[in-house]
Motif scaffolding. Structure first.
Motif, PDB file in Angstrom:
ATOM      1  N   LYS A  15       4.442   7.413   5.191  1.00  0.00           N
ATOM      2  CA  LYS A  15       3.094   7.223   5.763  1.00  0.00           C
ATOM      3  C   LYS A  15       2.082   6.996   4.635  1.00  0.00           C
ATOM      4  CE  LYS A  15       3.076   9.548  10.277  1.00  0.00           C
ATOM      5  NZ  LYS A  15       4.482   9.597  10.629  1.00  0.00           N
ATOM      6  N   ALA A  16       2.181   7.815   3.600  1.00  0.00           N
ATOM      7  CA  ALA A  16       1.231   7.695   2.488  1.00  0.00           C
ATOM      8  C   ALA A  16       1.435   6.363   1.767  1.00  0.00           C
ATOM      9  CB  ALA A  16       1.393   8.873   1.526  1.00  0.00           C
ATOM     10  N   ALA A  17       2.691   5.966   1.573  1.00  0.00           N
ATOM     11  CA  ALA A  17       2.972   4.694   0.895  1.00  0.00           C
ATOM     12  C   ALA A  17       2.416   3.533   1.705  1.00  0.00           C
ATOM     13  CB  ALA A  17       4.477   4.524   0.679  1.00  0.00           C
ATOM     14  N   ASN A  18       2.445   3.636   3.021  1.00  0.00           N
ATOM     15  CA  ASN A  18       1.863   2.598   3.869  1.00  0.00           C
ATOM     16  C   ASN A  18       0.369   2.431   3.594  1.00  0.00           C
ATOM     17  OD1 ASN A  18       3.287   1.012   5.944  1.00  0.00           O
ATOM     18  ND2 ASN A  18       4.237   2.972   6.409  1.00  0.00           N
ATOM     19  N   ILE A  19      -0.295   3.554   3.392  1.00  0.00           N
ATOM     20  CA  ILE A  19      -1.747   3.508   3.131  1.00  0.00           C
ATOM     21  C   ILE A  19      -2.011   2.859   1.769  1.00  0.00           C
ATOM     22  CG2 ILE A  19      -3.770   4.977   2.698  1.00  0.00           C
ATOM     23  CD1 ILE A  19      -2.540   6.872   4.899  1.00  0.00           C
ATOM     24  N   VAL A  20      -1.203   3.217   0.764  1.00  0.00           N
ATOM     25  CA  VAL A  20      -1.375   2.609  -0.571  1.00  0.00           C
ATOM     26  C   VAL A  20      -1.077   1.112  -0.486  1.00  0.00           C
ATOM     27  CG1 VAL A  20      -0.630   2.647  -2.980  1.00  0.00           C
ATOM     28  CG2 VAL A  20      -0.724   4.791  -1.681  1.00  0.00           C
ATOM     29  N   SER A  21      -0.003   0.789   0.217  1.00  0.00           N
ATOM     30  CA  SER A  21       0.400  -0.603   0.343  1.00  0.00           C
ATOM     31  C   SER A  21      -0.699  -1.421   1.031  1.00  0.00           C
ATOM     32  CB  SER A  21       1.702  -0.642   1.145  1.00  0.00           C
ATOM     33  OG  SER A  21       1.943  -1.910   1.617  1.00  0.00           O
ATOM     34  N   ALA A  22      -1.289  -0.879   2.081  1.00  0.00           N
ATOM     35  CA  ALA A  22      -2.368  -1.584   2.793  1.00  0.00           C
ATOM     36  C   ALA A  22      -3.532  -1.839   1.834  1.00  0.00           C
ATOM     37  CB  ALA A  22      -2.829  -0.756   3.992  1.00  0.00           C
ATOM     38  N   GLN A  23      -3.831  -0.845   1.000  1.00  0.00           N
ATOM     39  CA  GLN A  23      -4.918  -1.016   0.023  1.00  0.00           C
ATOM     40  C   GLN A  23      -4.635  -2.186  -0.919  1.00  0.00           C
ATOM     41  OE1 GLN A  23      -8.085   0.837  -0.913  1.00  0.00           O
ATOM     42  NE2 GLN A  23      -8.041  -1.197  -1.865  1.00  0.00           N
ATOM     43  N   VAL A  24      -3.407  -2.253  -1.414  1.00  0.00           N
ATOM     44  CA  VAL A  24      -3.048  -3.307  -2.375  1.00  0.00           C
ATOM     45  C   VAL A  24      -3.030  -4.679  -1.688  1.00  0.00           C
ATOM     46  CG1 VAL A  24      -1.242  -4.125  -3.956  1.00  0.00           C
ATOM     47  CG2 VAL A  24      -1.785  -1.677  -3.844  1.00  0.00           C
ATOM     48  N   ILE A  25      -2.584  -4.707  -0.442  1.00  0.00           N
ATOM     49  CA  ILE A  25      -2.555  -5.989   0.273  1.00  0.00           C
ATOM     50  C   ILE A  25      -3.988  -6.454   0.592  1.00  0.00           C
ATOM     51  CG2 ILE A  25      -1.869  -7.109   2.446  1.00  0.00           C
ATOM     52  CD1 ILE A  25       0.720  -5.303   2.256  1.00  0.00           C
ATOM     53  N   MET A  26      -4.832  -5.520   1.003  1.00  0.00           N
ATOM     54  CA  MET A  26      -6.217  -5.878   1.348  1.00  0.00           C
ATOM     55  C   MET A  26      -7.021  -6.279   0.111  1.00  0.00           C
ATOM     56  SD  MET A  26      -6.674  -5.273   4.675  1.00  0.00           S
ATOM     57  CE  MET A  26      -8.310  -4.742   5.067  1.00  0.00           C
TER      58      MET A  26
END
Ligand code: F6R
Length: 242
Positions: A15-26
């Protein structure tokens, strides 16, 4: 503050990695504030996996780490420099020159703290700060005290932190007594904060941080004043709150 209850450590990490990943993609050229310790290991492993699958690109990402032991050379397998390379950087395509960690081998604390403050400023502040929490409520190495330390400072580690971190060292006496840590002001200036915690050993600290009074005696309690905090923790770490 959003609180996500994870099933277990693995679920918390994803779940946390998803949030980091979304940040990097955005925002591909974002600044990530990074933590070490056991808790984020699973996040970094998951992000490496997604990087290998071609889902995330770290080539424009910059990072600033929260802290480093004072007096440990980079090559020491207990330095946070070593940890970050082992657990994260060597598995992704972040540019080494875009990663920043306090220099534990600089003996002049004033000089190193001033340098690191300039580094944080030069990257333009932090977009997403990952935080673990100490059993005594510390974030970074901002230990419980009488006042919140605002900027990068040299910390005398508390007995409870030395005890907790001795699990990584051969002897308790090998645990460094001092560390450089980003200050509370720099952490609080991050646009978003992601606090992760796992296990019953964090339950009291999580309760004090999220539900108790805001006090430098529990440094993480300051997060109650931040307007964009996401907590991802397992049921054991949240057991005193639910
Ligand atoms: C380390 C850091 C510390 C840890 C905390 C929890 O960079 O910032 O505040 O997050 O000591 O450590 P673990 O995850 O090992 O329980």
């Amino acid at each position: 503050m959003r609180i996500y209850v994870a099933k277990d450590y693995h679920d918390m990490s994803r779940k946390a990695a998803n949030i980091v990943s979304a940040q990097v993609i955005m925002k591909p050229n974002c600044v990530l504030g990074l933590a070490t310790g056991s808790t984020p290991e699973g996040i970094y492993a998951q992000l490496i996996d997604w990087y290998n699958k071609g889902d995330i690109d770290f080539s424009s990402v910059k990072s600033v780490n929260l802290d480093e032991y004072k007096g440990l050379p980079r090559e020491s397998d207990q330095s946070y420099y070593y940890y970050m390379n082992e657990h994260f950087f060597k598995g992704i395509n972040i540019r080494p020159e875009n990663t920043h960690i306090p220099n534990g081998m600089e003996p002049d604390s004033e000089k190193e703290c001033a340098r690191y403050n300039r580094v944080i400023e030069s990257v333009g502040g932090i977009d997403l700060q990952i935080l673990g929490i100490g059993a005594n409520g510390h974030i970074g190495f901002n230990e419980p005290g009488e006042a919140f330390e605002k900027e990068t400072h040299c910390v005398a580690l508390t007995e409870s932190t030395i005890e907790a971190n001795s699990r990584f060292f051969e002897n308790r006496d090998d645990v460094p007594r001092y560390a450089y840590s980003m200050g509370i002001k720099s952490i609080m200036q991050a646009k978003k904060i992601l606090l992760v915690a796992s296990g019953a050993g964090k339950a009291d600290a999580m309760y004090a941080a999220l539900c108790g009074p805001i006090t430098p005696a529990v440094p993480a309690s300051i997060l109650q004043l931040h307007n964009d905090v996401t907590v991802v923790a397992d049921g054991a770490a949240l057991s005193k709150i639910q």
